[in-house]
Design a protein around this motif. Structure first.
Motif, PDB file in Angstrom:
ATOM      1  N   PHE A 145       0.829  -1.259  -0.031  1.00  0.00           N
ATOM      2  CA  PHE A 145      -0.189   0.118  -0.067  1.00  0.00           C
ATOM      3  C   PHE A 145       0.821   1.104   0.027  1.00  0.00           C
ATOM      4  CE2 PHE A 145      -1.966   3.390   2.694  1.00  0.00           C
ATOM      5  CZ  PHE A 145      -3.279   3.611   1.922  1.00  0.00           C
ATOM      6  N   PHE A 146       1.892   1.186   1.084  1.00  0.00           N
ATOM      7  CA  PHE A 146       2.685   2.554   0.953  1.00  0.00           C
ATOM      8  C   PHE A 146       3.442   2.702  -0.387  1.00  0.00           C
ATOM      9  CE2 PHE A 146       1.776   2.605   5.687  1.00  0.00           C
ATOM     10  CZ  PHE A 146       1.174   3.777   5.625  1.00  0.00           C
ATOM     11  N   THR A 147       4.041   1.631  -0.830  1.00  0.00           N
ATOM     12  CA  THR A 147       4.830   1.648  -2.111  1.00  0.00           C
ATOM     13  C   THR A 147       3.992   2.481  -3.069  1.00  0.00           C
ATOM     14  OG1 THR A 147       6.171  -0.465  -1.552  1.00  0.00           O
ATOM     15  CG2 THR A 147       5.969   0.206  -3.662  1.00  0.00           C
ATOM     16  N   SER A 148       2.807   1.911  -3.230  1.00  0.00           N
ATOM     17  CA  SER A 148       1.884   2.427  -4.476  1.00  0.00           C
ATOM     18  C   SER A 148       1.569   3.977  -4.109  1.00  0.00           C
ATOM     19  CB  SER A 148       0.572   1.805  -4.347  1.00  0.00           C
ATOM     20  OG  SER A 148       0.808   0.366  -4.647  1.00  0.00           O
ATOM     21  N   ILE A 149       1.566   4.285  -2.715  1.00  0.00           N
ATOM     22  CA  ILE A 149       1.022   5.815  -2.258  1.00  0.00           C
ATOM     23  C   ILE A 149       2.322   6.586  -2.834  1.00  0.00           C
ATOM     24  CG2 ILE A 149       0.912   7.394  -0.531  1.00  0.00           C
ATOM     25  CD1 ILE A 149      -1.667   6.246  -1.130  1.00  0.00           C
ATOM     26  N   LEU A 150       3.517   6.056  -2.377  1.00  0.00           N
ATOM     27  CA  LEU A 150       4.765   6.915  -2.595  1.00  0.00           C
ATOM     28  C   LEU A 150       5.062   7.050  -4.099  1.00  0.00           C
ATOM     29  CD1 LEU A 150       6.850   5.753   0.320  1.00  0.00           C
ATOM     30  CD2 LEU A 150       5.795   7.895   0.351  1.00  0.00           C
ATOM     31  N   SER A 151       4.758   6.106  -5.146  1.00  0.00           N
ATOM     32  CA  SER A 151       4.899   6.052  -6.385  1.00  0.00           C
ATOM     33  C   SER A 151       4.009   7.344  -6.849  1.00  0.00           C
ATOM     34  CB  SER A 151       4.445   4.709  -7.020  1.00  0.00           C
ATOM     35  OG  SER A 151       5.182   3.650  -6.664  1.00  0.00           O
ATOM     36  N   ILE A 152       2.868   7.362  -6.442  1.00  0.00           N
ATOM     37  CA  ILE A 152       2.183   8.512  -6.793  1.00  0.00           C
ATOM     38  C   ILE A 152       2.687   9.814  -6.508  1.00  0.00           C
ATOM     39  CG2 ILE A 152      -0.387   9.584  -6.744  1.00  0.00           C
ATOM     40  CD1 ILE A 152      -1.690   6.757  -6.658  1.00  0.00           C
ATOM     41  N   LEU A 153       3.029   9.934  -5.248  1.00  0.00           N
ATOM     42  CA  LEU A 153       3.634  11.289  -4.692  1.00  0.00           C
ATOM     43  C   LEU A 153       4.752  11.732  -5.388  1.00  0.00           C
ATOM     44  CD1 LEU A 153       3.882  10.892  -0.826  1.00  0.00           C
ATOM     45  CD2 LEU A 153       2.465  12.302  -2.109  1.00  0.00           C
ATOM     46  N   THR A 154       5.807  10.592  -6.065  1.00  0.00           N
ATOM     47  CA  THR A 154       6.849  10.944  -6.720  1.00  0.00           C
ATOM     48  C   THR A 154       6.608  11.405  -8.438  1.00  0.00           C
ATOM     49  OG1 THR A 154       7.309   8.524  -7.464  1.00  0.00           O
ATOM     50  CG2 THR A 154       8.273   9.579  -5.529  1.00  0.00           C
ATOM     51  N   LEU A 155       5.458  11.641  -8.662  1.00  0.00           N
ATOM     52  CA  LEU A 155       4.952  12.163  -9.788  1.00  0.00           C
ATOM     53  C   LEU A 155       5.301  13.471  -9.906  1.00  0.00           C
ATOM     54  CD1 LEU A 155       0.998  11.172 -10.257  1.00  0.00           C
ATOM     55  CD2 LEU A 155       2.997  10.803 -11.768  1.00  0.00           C
ATOM     56  N   ALA A 156       5.466  14.104  -8.673  1.00  0.00           N
ATOM     57  CA  ALA A 156       6.295  15.424  -8.668  1.00  0.00           C
ATOM     58  C   ALA A 156       7.594  15.729  -9.320  1.00  0.00           C
ATOM     59  CB  ALA A 156       6.298  15.994  -7.150  1.00  0.00           C
ATOM     60  N   GLU A 157       8.043  14.407  -9.492  1.00  0.00           N
ATOM     61  CA  GLU A 157       9.542  14.458 -10.013  1.00  0.00           C
ATOM     62  C   GLU A 157       9.251  15.062 -11.570  1.00  0.00           C
ATOM     63  OE1 GLU A 157      12.852  12.719 -12.434  1.00  0.00           O
ATOM     64  OE2 GLU A 157      10.487  11.898 -12.734  1.00  0.00           O
TER      65      GLU A 157
END
Length: 512
Positions: A48-60
């Motif tokens: 779950f957290f891996t998926s959430i953080l993947s979406i957060l790194t869209l800011a890259e």
């Protein structure tokens, strides 16, 4: 300067494979230990957290891909000043990205309880765990990240593989000690999240010694910055799409089916992604070399390379598909037990997912190397939106099957034809398009036939446990490799593959 593309690709692949085997086997044991010492729900939390953080790194925003692509030409022209200026811009952008990730992450905090169906482990403070993950990601962007771009641009990802091995090993040892003696998930996840930060520090020191002539400094002309910003915007659209496709599935399963179902799904997905990661080593090892080739070689030469790499990819995909269909269930029964297994229909869905994903990956390799981001900017976003819509529409009716087939349908029917069109209207000659499509159809038909034969033969195996896996592995590999090779025995792609292999092992010394 012309890169030593074959030599660099060779060592990148060797060390990349070593690293990937390490990153498959060690986390496999860590995942098993996590199940044994803490329970299945904690595996679900990890996913779950891996998926959430993947979406957060869209800011890259795709900054790294654009900066590395922008370095291909100055490296070919030995323009050191421009490379230093690009590094300075990269450093600035990544610090901005770190701040954006922090702000978006904080804004998402109130949504966390709504993204997990049912209860999560009582000993866990969901918000505290989320902040640990968030801060670790933010720090990895704010400090020491920019110099790694040189390793990608110079096709020296083998160095990055060595650094990752050096840093990850003591961290994994620390994690297993924590699980055995402390059984503390917070400390466990804190060690996991600190890995990227330490990798950035070590890589900065090593890259500074390898390329002392490059330091972040100088200013790019406004026209160059404008062009880079334009490419970043284009790549952001694609990154949004790719991230949603790769991460939304897990979040949808968590929200509608719960952490336990997500954990079982992710045990299968972990195996598939591990194999995908092996293929990605080859693709990432070749990207800079292909980019350099597209700058310096003819369209005909580059199209021939494309045909050879596509053939090698489909050969490997055929072998892996046979292995998935025949080995998945006995392996999962041995690893997790019957109670934590999906049925054979899910295995077929995972196999289809793998085939579609890998076809898309080889096409994306050449698209990224050619910098075809503007023309391709809407495709991943449209595909991801269709995928997300199908996920939400089917997850309650079909469960995990709906989630998997949503990706297969959206990527296979919409995404792949679209990216093929973009490639052949930009990087290659359009008159080769029909021949390529026919070749891909032939490859797929061969895969269906070969997979059916291997499954039929494996049905006669009566052994159990490790013996069953070993026998079916031999059947799957021998049948797939031999039949796929025989089906393409007279093709120019096979001949090109033989030349490439001979060159990589040092039998031939010419570039063709």
């Amino acid at each position: 300067m012309k890169l030593e593309r074959t030599k660099n690709a060779k060592r990148n692949i060797i060390f990349g494979v070593i690293l990937k085997i390490y990153q498959v086997l060690v986390p496999f044991f860590m995942r098993t230990a996590l199940l044994y010492f803490l329970g299945m729900e904690y595996i679900g939390l990890n996913s779950f957290f891996t998926s959430i953080l993947s979406i957060l790194t869209l800011a890259e925003l795709g900054v790294e891909g654009v900066i590395v692509y922008s370095m291909y030409k100055p490296i070919a022209e030995d323009d050191k000043d421009k490379i230093c200026s690009l590094m300075r811009l990269y450093k600035l952008y990544y610090r901005i990205v770190g701040v954006i990730i922090l702000l978006i992450g904080l804004c998402l905090t109130p949504l966390l309880p709504y993204l997990i169906k049912g209860d999560f482990p009582e000993a866990i403070n969901l918000y505290g765990l989320y902040y640990i993950n968030l801060i670790a990601v933010v720090l990895s962007y704010l400090f020491f990240a920019h110099k790694k771009s040189l390793l990608s641009a110079y096709q020296r990802l083998d160095v990055m593989s060595k650094i990752t091995l050096l840093v990850d090993t003591p961290l994994y040892i620390g994690q297993i000690i924590v699980l055995i003696f402390l059984k503390n998930y917070y400390v466990y996840i804190l060690l996991a999240m600190s890995a990227q930060f330490f990798i950035n520090i070590v890589s900065t020191v090593i890259v500074s010694k390898m390329y002392p002539e490059y330091e972040a400094g100088g200013k790019l002309p406004k026209s160059d910055i404008k062009e880079i910003n334009h490419k970043v915007k284009d790549l952001f659209m694609m990154k949004v799409g790719d991230t949603i496709i790769n991460s939304a599935d897990a979040i949808v399963i968590s929200a509608f089916l719960g952490l336990t179902v997500l954990a079982i799904y992710n045990n299968y997905y972990y195996v598939v992604v591990s194999i995908i990661g092996m293929a990605a080593i080859g693709y990432s090892s070749l990207t800079a070399g292909i980019g350099n080739s597209l700058m310096t070689e003819s369209k005909e030469k580059n199209y021939n390379d494309f045909g050879v790499i596509t053939y090698i990819s489909m050969w490997a995909v055929c072998m892996c598909t046979c292995c998935f269909l025949n080995l998945f269930q006995p392996f999962m029964q041995l690893w997790m037990g019957k109670a934590n297994m999906l049925d054979m229909n899910a295995v077929v869905c995972f196999a289809l997912y793998f085939v579609v994903y890998e076809i898309n990956a080889v096409l994306t390799l050449f698209k990224d190397a050619a910098g075809i981001w503007h023309q391709d900017r809407y495709r991943p976003f449209v595909v991801s939106m269709i995928n997300l819509f199908l996920n939400l529409a089917t997850v309650k009716i079909l469960g995990i099957y709906g989630v998997l087939m949503s990706t297969v349908i959206s990527m296979g029917i919409i995404g792949i034809p679209w990216i093929i069109h973009n490639l052949f209207t930009t990087a290659f000659n359009q008159d080769e398009l029909i021949a390529f499509i026919k070749k891909m159809v032939v490859y797929l038909l061969e895969m269906i036939g070969i997979s059916s034969i291997s499954c039929l033969l494996c049905n006669f195996v009566t052994a159990q446990g490790v013996s069953e896996i070993a026998i079916k592995l031999v059947i799957s590999v021998v049948i797939s490799v031999s039949l796929f090779t025989l089906c393409n025995l007279k093709s120019k792609e096979l001949k090109g593959t033989v030349r490439l292999v001979r060159k990589m092992i040092g039998k031939d010394n010419f570039e063709k």
